[in-house]
Design a protein around this motif. Structure first.
Motif, mmCIF file in Angstrom:
data_model
loop_
_atom_site.group_PDB
_atom_site.id
_atom_site.type_symbol
_atom_site.label_atom_id
_atom_site.label_comp_id
_atom_site.label_asym_id
_atom_site.label_seq_id
_atom_site.Cartn_x
_atom_site.Cartn_y
_atom_site.Cartn_z
ATOM 1 N N SER A 65 80.393 -9.754 27.929
ATOM 2 C CA SER A 65 79.158 -9.299 27.305
ATOM 3 C C SER A 65 77.947 -9.926 27.980
ATOM 4 N N GLU A 66 78.034 -11.225 28.322
ATOM 5 C CA GLU A 66 76.942 -11.895 29.021
ATOM 6 C C GLU A 66 76.760 -11.332 30.426
ATOM 7 N N VAL A 67 77.863 -10.990 31.083
ATOM 8 C CA VAL A 67 77.776 -10.395 32.422
ATOM 9 C C VAL A 67 77.037 -9.061 32.364
ATOM 10 N N ARG A 68 77.326 -8.255 31.320
ATOM 11 C CA ARG A 68 76.614 -6.977 31.173
ATOM 12 C C ARG A 68 75.120 -7.210 30.970
ATOM 13 N N LYS A 69 74.761 -8.246 30.211
ATOM 14 C CA LYS A 69 73.344 -8.570 30.030
ATOM 15 C C LYS A 69 72.708 -9.001 31.346
ATOM 16 N N ASP A 70 73.462 -9.752 32.151
ATOM 17 C CA ASP A 70 72.956 -10.155 33.461
ATOM 18 C C ASP A 70 72.711 -8.938 34.345
ATOM 19 N N HIS A 71 73.644 -7.993 34.316
ATOM 20 C CA HIS A 71 73.473 -6.779 35.116
ATOM 21 C C HIS A 71 72.256 -5.989 34.658
ATOM 22 N N GLN A 72 72.023 -5.929 33.350
ATOM 23 C CA GLN A 72 70.844 -5.243 32.831
ATOM 24 C C GLN A 72 69.573 -5.944 33.307
ATOM 25 N N TRP A 73 69.590 -7.284 33.288
ATOM 26 C CA TRP A 73 68.428 -8.052 33.731
ATOM 27 C C TRP A 73 68.165 -7.828 35.225
ATOM 28 N N ILE A 74 69.217 -7.816 36.020
ATOM 29 C CA ILE A 74 69.059 -7.572 37.458
ATOM 30 C C ILE A 74 68.498 -6.184 37.701
ATOM 31 N N PHE A 75 68.989 -5.193 36.958
ATOM 32 C CA PHE A 75 68.503 -3.822 37.121
ATOM 33 C C PHE A 75 67.013 -3.726 36.804
ATOM 34 N N GLU A 76 66.584 -4.447 35.784
ATOM 35 C CA GLU A 76 65.189 -4.366 35.356
ATOM 36 C C GLU A 76 64.255 -5.257 36.161
ATOM 37 N N HIS A 77 64.767 -6.386 36.656
ATOM 38 C CA HIS A 77 63.877 -7.378 37.261
ATOM 39 C C HIS A 77 64.229 -7.737 38.709
ATOM 40 N N GLY A 78 65.333 -7.237 39.231
ATOM 41 C CA GLY A 78 65.702 -7.564 40.603
ATOM 42 C C GLY A 78 64.711 -6.990 41.605
ATOM 43 N N THR A 79 64.378 -7.765 42.617
ATOM 44 C CA THR A 79 63.418 -7.354 43.643
ATOM 45 C C THR A 79 64.105 -7.340 45.001
ATOM 46 N N ALA A 80 63.918 -6.257 45.728
ATOM 47 C CA ALA A 80 64.522 -6.143 47.054
ATOM 48 C C ALA A 80 63.820 -7.071 48.037
ATOM 49 N N HIS A 81 64.619 -7.811 48.796
ATOM 50 C CA HIS A 81 64.116 -8.703 49.835
ATOM 51 C C HIS A 81 64.813 -8.365 51.156
ATOM 52 N N THR A 82 64.038 -8.322 52.226
ATOM 53 C CA THR A 82 64.670 -8.231 53.537
ATOM 54 C C THR A 82 65.279 -9.584 53.857
ATOM 55 N N ILE A 83 66.408 -9.575 54.541
ATOM 56 C CA ILE A 83 67.075 -10.829 54.889
ATOM 57 C C ILE A 83 67.105 -10.977 56.403
ATOM 58 N N HIS A 84 66.917 -12.225 56.837
ATOM 59 C CA HIS A 84 66.798 -12.540 58.258
ATOM 60 C C HIS A 84 67.589 -13.808 58.542
ATOM 61 N N ARG A 85 68.182 -13.884 59.707
ATOM 62 C CA ARG A 85 68.918 -15.092 60.077
ATOM 63 C C ARG A 85 67.979 -16.281 60.173
ATOM 64 N N SER A 86 68.425 -17.401 59.651
ATOM 65 C CA SER A 86 67.668 -18.639 59.820
ATOM 66 C C SER A 86 68.265 -19.418 60.992
#
Length: 288
Positions: free
Chosen positions: A134-155
């Motif tokens: 149930s907590e995992v489903r809430k996390d997925h809902q939070w990611i869907f609503e608040h997740g932000t796309a970031h480009t990733i680059h090698r450090s």
């Protein structure tokens, strides 16, 4: 609950972050390139697929606990069946009041006690895992609503995993920041991570967070908001794994006690297969 470490002031961090930030401000780069087609999840179900592409989390939280609860339940059913159908007593089944059971008179009681305890433990684990699901489903809902796309680059820092295994680390840049700010953050993080003292402390876990994510503003101050050092991206075990990917979702936590969550964005055919499958499933449900 993961405890978030208190961020150190920039001047206390190794690698002279204040000097690095000032230098990149005075000598900005002009050739920084980043991906433009921003990926966005279409549903919470898609986020779940991004977070658990192989379904191992579902097996761990649902199917495995149910299976282990079924085993003692089956054993208990066998004992009950034997008690009803073999009242004269036979081996491990039979009435617990019958004196003809083979072995010591307490042996059958012991078997019943073991099975009942096993069942109670298995049911407790099943309930615990159900709550976690149930907590995992809430996390997925939070990611869907608040997740932000970031480009990733090698450090420039390569992490030593032991036994000869190494894996790259990454710089993540928020797609919402303008090109000049993105270039400055990337240049500053790259320069800071090139410092031998910083790499040594990262290797010794002195600067690491439990999830291996450090916001740029923790290093350089609030002007650097919009970037992260990311120790690892789920599913990236080597440089070859990274080559096909250019995006990750980074989601700020639901509370102040946790760290940002990093979600791999599938690419190419894998992303198309996920979306096609979910769209067909949604169409079937809407047609019912």
């Amino acid at each position: 609950m993961r405890q978030k470490e208190r961020a150190k002031p920039a001047q206390q961090l190794p690698g002279r972050p204040a000097t690095v930030w000032q230098h990149v401000a005075e000598s900005p780069v002009t050739d920084f390139a980043r991906a433009r087609e921003v990926p966005r999840p279409e549903s919470v179900q898609e986020v779940a697929k991004w977070e658990d592409p192989d379904g191992l989390g579902k097996v761990e939280l649902r199917y495995a606990p149910a299976f282990w609860a079924l085993l003692p339940l089956t054993a208990l059913g066998y004992l009950v069946w034997g008690t009803v159908t073999h009242p004269e007593g036979h081996d491990w089944v039979g009435t617990v009041f019958d004196e003809t059971v083979h072995g010591p008179p307490w042996s059958l009681w012991l078997v019943w006690a073991i099975v009942v305890i096993w069942l109670l433990i298995a049911l407790g684990v099943l309930v615990l895992r159900t709550n976690l699901a149930s907590e995992v489903r809430k996390d997925h809902q939070w990611i869907f609503e608040h997740g932000t796309a970031h480009t990733i680059h090698r450090s420039p820092f390569t992490r030593d995993g032991g036994e000869g295994f190494t894996s790259p680390t990454f710089i993540a840049i928020d797609h919402r920041v303008d090109d000049a700010q993105a270039a400055r953050i990337h240049q500053a993080l790259y320069a800071w991570l090139s410092d031998a003292t910083v790499q040594e402390q990262l290797s010794r876990r002195t600067l690491r967070r439990p999830q291996g994510v450090i916001a740029a503003q923790e290093i350089f101050g609030p002007e650097a908001t919009g970037g992260y050092y990311v120790e690892s991206v789920p599913g990236f075990g080597s440089a070859d794994d990274f080559e096909a990917h250019r995006w990750a979702l980074i989601t700020e936590p639901r509370d102040e006690q946790s760290e940002p969550n990093v979600t791999t964005v599938p690419c190419g055919k894998r992303l198309r297969r996920i979306r096609s499958k979910l769209r067909r499933r949604a169409a079937r449900r809407s047609g019912q």
